[in-house]
Enzyme design. Sequence first.
Site, PDB file in Angstrom:
ATOM      1  N   HIS A   1    -109.725 -17.970 -11.536  1.00  0.00           N
ATOM      2  CA  HIS A   1    -108.970 -19.223 -11.694  1.00  0.00           C
ATOM      3  C   HIS A   1    -109.831 -20.377 -12.236  1.00  0.00           C
ATOM      4  CE1 HIS A   1    -106.115 -16.913  -9.559  1.00  0.00           C
ATOM      5  NE2 HIS A   1    -106.458 -17.235  -8.329  1.00  0.00           N
TER       6      HIS A   1
ATOM      7  N   ASP B   1    -103.430 -13.953 -14.135  1.00  0.00           N
ATOM      8  CA  ASP B   1    -104.193 -14.955 -13.393  1.00  0.00           C
ATOM      9  C   ASP B   1    -103.154 -16.040 -13.185  1.00  0.00           C
ATOM     10  OD1 ASP B   1    -105.524 -17.393 -12.806  1.00  0.00           O
ATOM     11  OD2 ASP B   1    -107.390 -16.443 -13.419  1.00  0.00           O
ATOM     12  N   HIS B   2    -102.634 -16.163 -11.973  1.00  0.00           N
ATOM     13  CA  HIS B   2    -101.445 -17.008 -11.819  1.00  0.00           C
ATOM     14  C   HIS B   2    -101.732 -18.482 -12.108  1.00  0.00           C
ATOM     15  CE1 HIS B   2    -102.962 -17.840  -7.747  1.00  0.00           C
ATOM     16  NE2 HIS B   2    -102.113 -18.844  -7.688  1.00  0.00           N
TER      17      HIS B   2
HETATM   18  C1  BG6 Z   1    -105.391 -16.475  -4.964  1.00  0.00           C
HETATM   19  C2  BG6 Z   1    -106.535 -16.277  -4.027  1.00  0.00           C
HETATM   20  O1  BG6 Z   1    -105.650 -15.857  -6.209  1.00  0.00           O
HETATM   21  O2  BG6 Z   1    -105.175 -17.855  -5.160  1.00  0.00           O
HETATM   22  C3  BG6 Z   1    -106.267 -16.972  -2.707  1.00  0.00           C
HETATM   23  O3  BG6 Z   1    -106.739 -14.894  -3.803  1.00  0.00           O
HETATM   24  C4  BG6 Z   1    -105.933 -18.422  -2.943  1.00  0.00           C
HETATM   25  O4  BG6 Z   1    -107.385 -16.861  -1.832  1.00  0.00           O
HETATM   26  C5  BG6 Z   1    -104.836 -18.571  -3.996  1.00  0.00           C
HETATM   27  O5  BG6 Z   1    -105.505 -18.977  -1.711  1.00  0.00           O
HETATM   28  C6  BG6 Z   1    -104.626 -20.010  -4.361  1.00  0.00           C
HETATM   29  O6  BG6 Z   1    -103.494 -20.128  -5.182  1.00  0.00           O
HETATM   30  P1  BG6 Z   1    -102.627 -21.455  -5.227  1.00  0.00           P
HETATM   31  O7  BG6 Z   1    -101.605 -21.170  -6.261  1.00  0.00           O
HETATM   32  O8  BG6 Z   1    -102.075 -21.656  -3.862  1.00  0.00           O
HETATM   33  O9  BG6 Z   1    -103.578 -22.547  -5.604  1.00  0.00           O
END
Ligand code: BG6
Length: 481
Positions: A240, A177-178
């Site tokens: 997230h 989960d980045h």
């Molecule tokens: C991803 C989603 O996991 O996270 C995307 O699938 C979203 O829809 C993105 O745009 C948002 O990531 P960040 O790091 O740009 O906030």
Amino acid sequence: MVSRVIPVDCFDLVVFGATGDLARRKILPGLYRRWLDGQIPEGARIIGAARSAMGADEFHAFVREALSEFVTAAEFDDARLAAFMDMLAYVAIDAAGDTGWTVLGGLMRDDVVRAFYFSVAPAVFGPLAERLHLHGIATADSRIVVEKPFGHDLTSARKLNRMLAAHFDESQIYRIDHYLGKETVQNLMAVRFANILFEPLWNAQFIDHVEITVAETVGVGGRGGYYDRSGAMRDMVQNHLMQLLCLIAMEPPNRFDPDAMRDEKLKVIRALDPVAPADVVRGQYASNGGASYVDEVGNPDSRTESFIAMKVHVSNWRWKGTPFYLRTGKRLRTRVSEIAIAFKEPPHSIFGEAERWKENVLVIRLQPDEGMDLRVMIKEPGPGGMRLKDVALDMSFAEALGDGVQIPDAYERLIMDVIRGNQTLFMRSDEVEAAWAWVDPIIADWEKRADVPRPYDPGSSGPEDALMLMHRDGRRWREVK
Ligand code: BG6
């Protein structure tokens, strides 16, 4: 300030889906930056694997192109690039067939960490895991990395978990989960558990409510097919936002250790109350003539939400009575992710009614401009008597830590953790399943009622009804600006 970089052990990292979008935007640039920083040891190798038949030169050209787009001009340096390319290899592979596996097996070395990054559609996780075993490529201490979406609901997530578990132990599986790799998200843990200041106040007795906002300006872009089957609830909340909520609401683990952390997060997810339909607002961007969701996804009848706001309760001793308001959406006014902890009023004001008190708020800005700000009341300067004013004790991490500080991309941190064998920032199978178990009934209810999302203007802060969600509790969302 120069960051402390501890080199990881030597590795062979196989990236399945190496010519895909994620590899291009995040994985390869992330590895390149770690290499520039000296964290990747001499002798480590990155082996790209994908369906296309291409030679080493073609793969190098692809990587070069990706880096030219996704690293800064200062980082894109021919000499350093050439040395990075020496680490790369490419194998054309058929995930569900026989092509390429013997070649890949022949490339792998015994005395280094073996990691396999599944940057592919979830339908391919099972066949990949199976073939890695069939061909004797995966060893008992190999690691696999899997990306979201990890399932579409509880049933599919369980199936994926079972498929992976058939070949790998849970200690070998790294579910990304980045958001957990974002520097400020990790800082949330430091703020809570490395300071005495906040923890005594961190409960329903002192915290009025918590707001978690992840607002994006982008639309669904080229991912319309995937997104229209998912929506904001599956795409953002189930993973997230839920992870952010867990980090705020969890009890202090006894150690910063993968299972101690994940046990506590799991308890939070299990303590979430079911959400009443009136506590959820779904939205979909629509405009006359401008960007509209249904046009972008090419589905005029779509009822998928591109925005969601909800009120959530964590039913436990610490949080009973403190609502958590979550919202996330696409094509909103500005890109901002932040967590705001709003504290309660002091029990008594010695300054009288005339001096209006404003709540103390601790804001943790995840992106952009990572930092923290704490709003406190002070005396307004001047001879006009005891007049109060709220000001921000503001800290931008970039300023506070000095010019040289670089906030690494989440993927850089996470990939290095895989090589280090540290699962703290990765989701465990039971966490993912518990999150789906909470989300599924909410979605099932919309489906049963054929709920239609409220329209909102692109570039706005979401549908009007989302404002009402807080107004009716006598509260207001922080402005998305
Ligand atoms: C991803 C989603 O996991 O996270 C995307 O699938 C979203 O829809 C993105 O745009 C948002 O990531 P960040 O790091 O740009 O906030």
